[in-house]
Write an enzyme that holds these catalytic residues in place. Structure first.
Site, mmCIF file in Angstrom:
data_model
loop_
_atom_site.group_PDB
_atom_site.id
_atom_site.type_symbol
_atom_site.label_atom_id
_atom_site.label_comp_id
_atom_site.label_asym_id
_atom_site.label_seq_id
_atom_site.Cartn_x
_atom_site.Cartn_y
_atom_site.Cartn_z
ATOM 1 N N ILE A 1 2.233 1.441 -3.440
ATOM 2 C CA ILE A 1 1.543 2.038 -4.414
ATOM 3 C C ILE A 1 1.457 4.063 -4.251
ATOM 4 O O ILE A 1 1.441 4.766 -4.989
ATOM 5 C CB ILE A 1 0.507 1.211 -4.524
ATOM 6 C CG1 ILE A 1 0.966 -0.338 -5.484
ATOM 7 C CG2 ILE A 1 -0.846 1.895 -4.699
ATOM 8 C CD1 ILE A 1 0.000 -1.340 -4.963
ATOM 9 N N GLU A 2 1.151 4.073 -2.739
ATOM 10 C CA GLU A 2 1.206 5.403 -2.819
ATOM 11 C C GLU A 2 1.978 6.354 -2.711
ATOM 12 O O GLU A 2 1.617 7.973 -3.620
ATOM 13 C CB GLU A 2 0.586 5.548 -1.329
ATOM 14 C CG GLU A 2 0.048 7.095 -1.128
ATOM 15 C CD GLU A 2 -1.169 7.147 -0.551
ATOM 16 O OE1 GLU A 2 -1.725 8.880 -1.064
ATOM 17 O OE2 GLU A 2 -2.143 5.945 -0.711
ATOM 18 N N THR A 3 3.601 6.080 -3.079
ATOM 19 C CA THR A 3 5.001 6.752 -3.249
ATOM 20 C C THR A 3 4.559 7.038 -4.190
ATOM 21 O O THR A 3 4.794 8.219 -5.503
ATOM 22 C CB THR A 3 5.535 6.152 -2.739
ATOM 23 O OG1 THR A 3 5.511 5.912 -1.145
ATOM 24 C CG2 THR A 3 6.951 6.452 -2.539
ATOM 25 N N SER B 1 1.355 9.035 -5.800
ATOM 26 C CA SER B 1 1.775 10.443 -5.211
ATOM 27 C C SER B 1 3.313 11.509 -5.970
ATOM 28 O O SER B 1 3.177 12.406 -6.453
ATOM 29 C CB SER B 1 2.061 10.405 -4.159
ATOM 30 O OG SER B 1 1.130 10.004 -3.294
ATOM 31 N N CYS C 1 1.166 -0.955 -0.309
ATOM 32 C CA CYS C 1 -0.294 -0.170 0.159
ATOM 33 C C CYS C 1 0.731 0.815 -0.142
ATOM 34 O O CYS C 1 0.305 2.318 -0.731
ATOM 35 C CB CYS C 1 -1.223 -0.196 1.412
ATOM 36 S SG CYS C 1 -2.190 -0.898 1.558
#
Length: 134
Positions: A52-54, A57, A49
């Site tokens: 994937i967020e990094t 973003s 998670c």
């Protein structure tokens, strides 16, 4: 966008490397080590998670550029294959980039090219981020 050091903060804990960062695609790599495992000795889902967020973003911020900042508002991640060791690669690609929001899909693959996790992140484009966190 002024990019933070890839080894700063949580990125350093995850061991992220940034071989490709651009407004249309971001590629991150990291090596699975024991501190990224959950108690059964496989990569913790929260690691996926976070990666994937990094990736999403960074890509979204590069695309939005000088117009402001972006913040994640939704992260939906599926875990598809257990991993104990090796080098993983996350690739973020845009699905939608609009005036107010963006949607990015990120696929994490192992050294054999198999998908181990897949997610999508919706981000809000914010022209004035000075009020965030207040």
């Amino acid at each position: 966008m002024s990019q933070p050091s890839p080894t700063a903060g949580f990125n350093g804990v995850l061991g992220l490397e940034f071989p490709e960062v651009g407004p249309d695609k971001v590629v991150l790599t990291f090596t699975v080590e024991p501190h990224l495992h959950q108690p059964y000795g496989i990569v913790h889902g929260g690691v996926y998670c976070s990666v994937i967020e990094t990736a999403a973003s960074y890509a979204a911020a590069m695309w939005f550029g000088d117009r402001g900042n972006v913040v994640g508002v939704s992260n939906q991640t599926d875990f598809l294959r257990a991993v104990r060791e090796g080098k993983l690669t996350a690739t973020a690609l845009p699905v939608h980039r609009g005036r107010l929001q963006q949607l990015w899909v990120v696929e994490i693959t192992d050294e054999q090219g198999r998908t181990v996790a897949r997610g999508q992140v919706r981000l809000q484009n914010i022209e004035d981020a000075s009020r965030l966190g207040n």
